[in-house]
Scaffold this motif. Structure first.
Motif, PDB file in Angstrom:
ATOM      1  N   GLN A 156       0.879  -1.016   0.215  1.00 42.83           N
ATOM      2  CA  GLN A 156      -0.243  -0.185  -0.537  1.00 42.83           C
ATOM      3  C   GLN A 156       0.611   1.026  -0.179  1.00 42.83           C
ATOM      4  N   LEU A 157       1.560   1.574   0.706  1.00 43.42           N
ATOM      5  CA  LEU A 157       2.691   2.412   0.971  1.00 43.42           C
ATOM      6  C   LEU A 157       3.234   2.689  -0.468  1.00 43.42           C
ATOM      7  N   ALA A 158       4.034   1.746  -0.919  1.00 42.72           N
ATOM      8  CA  ALA A 158       3.995   1.846  -2.280  1.00 42.72           C
ATOM      9  C   ALA A 158       4.028   2.229  -3.399  1.00 42.72           C
ATOM     10  N   GLY A 159       2.159   1.976  -3.218  1.00 39.41           N
ATOM     11  CA  GLY A 159       0.937   1.743  -4.436  1.00 39.41           C
ATOM     12  C   GLY A 159       1.154   3.274  -4.643  1.00 39.41           C
ATOM     13  N   PHE A 160       0.730   3.948  -3.114  1.00 37.87           N
ATOM     14  CA  PHE A 160       0.369   5.568  -3.094  1.00 37.87           C
ATOM     15  C   PHE A 160       1.417   6.393  -3.264  1.00 37.87           C
ATOM     16  N   ASP A 174      -3.417  16.807  -3.726  1.00 38.35           N
ATOM     17  CA  ASP A 174      -2.948  16.277  -2.190  1.00 38.35           C
ATOM     18  C   ASP A 174      -4.490  15.128  -1.304  1.00 38.35           C
ATOM     19  N   SER A 175      -5.407  14.348  -2.085  1.00 32.55           N
ATOM     20  CA  SER A 175      -6.148  13.822  -1.923  1.00 32.55           C
ATOM     21  C   SER A 175      -5.197  11.596  -1.819  1.00 32.55           C
ATOM     22  N   VAL A 176      -4.480  12.275  -2.698  1.00 37.61           N
ATOM     23  CA  VAL A 176      -3.095  11.040  -2.561  1.00 37.61           C
ATOM     24  C   VAL A 176      -1.915  10.866  -1.466  1.00 37.61           C
ATOM     25  N   GLY A 177      -1.994  12.346  -1.673  1.00 37.13           N
ATOM     26  CA  GLY A 177      -0.664  12.943  -0.507  1.00 37.13           C
ATOM     27  C   GLY A 177      -1.347  12.544   0.680  1.00 37.13           C
ATOM     28  N   LEU A 178      -3.045  12.952   1.306  1.00 39.03           N
ATOM     29  CA  LEU A 178      -2.882  12.622   2.385  1.00 39.03           C
ATOM     30  C   LEU A 178      -3.233  11.013   2.893  1.00 39.03           C
ATOM     31  N   PHE A 179      -3.284  10.333   1.823  1.00 35.90           N
ATOM     32  CA  PHE A 179      -3.360   8.404   2.025  1.00 35.90           C
ATOM     33  C   PHE A 179      -2.005   7.879   1.869  1.00 35.90           C
ATOM     34  N   LEU A 180      -1.562   8.531   1.244  1.00 36.38           N
ATOM     35  CA  LEU A 180       0.277   8.828   1.079  1.00 36.38           C
ATOM     36  C   LEU A 180       0.670   9.007   2.937  1.00 36.38           C
ATOM     37  N   LEU A 181       0.049   9.562   3.322  1.00 35.65           N
ATOM     38  CA  LEU A 181       1.197  10.068   4.935  1.00 35.65           C
ATOM     39  C   LEU A 181       0.675   9.168   5.826  1.00 35.65           C
ATOM     40  N   ILE A 182      -1.016   8.703   5.559  1.00 37.05           N
ATOM     41  CA  ILE A 182      -1.674   7.376   6.235  1.00 37.05           C
ATOM     42  C   ILE A 182      -0.652   6.266   6.536  1.00 37.05           C
ATOM     43  N   ALA A 183      -0.858   5.374   5.050  1.00 40.10           N
ATOM     44  CA  ALA A 183       0.080   4.399   4.789  1.00 40.10           C
ATOM     45  C   ALA A 183       1.537   4.758   5.101  1.00 40.10           C
ATOM     46  N   TRP A 184       2.184   5.384   5.030  1.00 45.19           N
ATOM     47  CA  TRP A 184       3.294   5.732   6.141  1.00 45.19           C
ATOM     48  C   TRP A 184       3.300   5.373   7.086  1.00 45.19           C
TER      49      TRP A 184
END
Length: 404
Positions: A305-309, A334-344
């Protein structure tokens, strides 16, 4: 009072620069995050809870005041009092308009509350994951992040709120946290009424299911038939909402792909690149200390998931560089950015490596405290729309323009 401009940049004359006030609020947020860490480590749960309430409250004040001079906030504060066609296809704002125009500072306060929601989400996740000591720092990592500059620092309140409401869907689809089915249904249905980019953002959130860890998805209590009934009701309601909003969605999609030429390039800014490098450094350190190889990472749903986002955000950056429908792709950064931070954060939690958030946290705080805040010293408030330009009077002294 001058007539309200009909095109961006929207400008209002009741603004002032307040760099010292903005700096004081920012430092108060840092102090609150540090206090929450100290309170958890010393077992003072009441103080931690107080900090968990105080931090979002300070975020509300900071981002509410700082967004006063931005285009979207100024525009909606004006038009919602007489022309809700500006938010056609977004039922939430049409219904909320009579309340919003009675709030102090109108949409500026709403934006502050949306930013507070972005601060509250990582605090709740930290509590759920048993990482209370990091709660305040995770909140600052999100609200000060250059990945969310368009949402939180440009006053894009409607899309920011919609994305925030889809966070439970991301957590459920990615099996990152247990989400009650009624919470999931309510948040998803609400998101569908908030912004016309709902369908695309929901698909991004659901994409994490493909990469999620193996095993059963977390479920709330209840029998199989009740779950099926709830799912059917949710699906039916979503289909109905999407059918109602479809004409407006299609109109905006056509505009962004064929007519609109403006797009924001924040995803290509140097602070974003520095943050990506910091995340890569943190991930490399975790892999080195945990002795994680490629096979282990590929077998791990959190890693996928982290790699995907991360790859999806990189694709958006490439679209902006090459000019591939940038007016459309930039609006999902920004939407993908938020999902990336949560996945991180979820990935760090998975490998019990919370310390590895420090490089990204330091880059984020450096960008905010030493880059963004000093800009307040040179702002031409009242001559252009700008974040960090604050009201120069109390709410009851504001002179609102009238509609035609």
């Amino acid at each position: 009072m001058l007539p309200f401009p009909q095109s961006a940049p929207f400008r209002i004359d009741q603004v002032t620069a307040a760099p010292l006030g903005m700096a004081a609020l920012s430092l108060a947020l840092v102090a609150t995050a540090a206090g929450m860490t100290a309170a958890d480590q010393t077992g003072r749960r009441q103080l931690w809870r107080a900090g968990a309430v105080l931090l979002p409250a300070l975020v509300t004040v900071l981002f509410g005041l700082a967004s006063w001079g931005t285009s979207d906030v100024t525009k909606l504060s004006h038009y919602l009092s007489f022309d809700t066609s500006r938010v056609r296809g977004e039922a939430f704002w049409e219904l909320a308009a009579p309340l919003i125009v009675r709030l102090p500072y109108r949409m500026a306060l709403v934006h502050g509350l949306v930013a507070a929601g972005y601060a509250s989400a990582p605090i709740l996740l930290a509590r759920l994951w048993g990482a209370r000591a990091w709660a305040g720092w995770w909140a600052l990592l999100v609200v000060f992040s250059p990945l969310l500059r368009n949402f939180l620092q440009n006053g894009v309140s409607r899309q920011a709120l919609m994305t925030l409401l889809l966070l439970p869907l991301l957590l459920w689809a990615g099996r990152l946290a247990t989400v009650g089915r009624w919470v999931l249904a309510a948040a998803t249905l609400a998101a569908a009424t908030v912004h016309t980019s709902f369908a695309g953002t929901a698909l991004l959130a659901l994409a994490s299911r493909v990469l999620a860890p193996a095993g059963l998805a977390p479920r709330g209590p209840g029998g199989r038939h009740r779950r099926r009934l709830a799912g059917a009701l949710l699906a039916g309601a979503l289909v109905g909402l999407l059918a109602v909003a479809a004409p407006m969605v299609w109109e905006k999609l056509r505009s962004y792909t064929q007519q609109e030429s403006f797009f924001n390039g924040y995803a290509l800014a140097l602070p974003v690149v520095r943050l990506q490098l910091a995340m890569a450094v943190g991930a490399a350190l975790v892999c080195w200390r945990r002795r994680l190889g490629w096979r282990q990472l590929l077998a791990c749903g959190h890693s996928r998931q982290l790699a995907g986002f991360a790859l999806l955000f990189g694709l958006i950056q490439q679209c902006l560089r090459q000019g591939w429908v940038p007016a459309l792709t930039s609006r999902f950064a920004d939407s993908v950015g938020l999902f990336l931070l949560i996945a991180w954060l979820a990935w760090l939690e998975r490998y019990r490596a919370r310390w590895a958030v420090l490089p990204t946290l330091l880059v984020t705080l450096d960008t905010w405290l030493l880059d963004r805040l000093p800009e307040g010293l040179t702002l031409r408030c009242g001559h252009d729309d700008a974040f960090l330009c604050t009201p120069d009077r109390w709410p009851w002294q504001v002179r609102w323009g009238r509609g035609p």
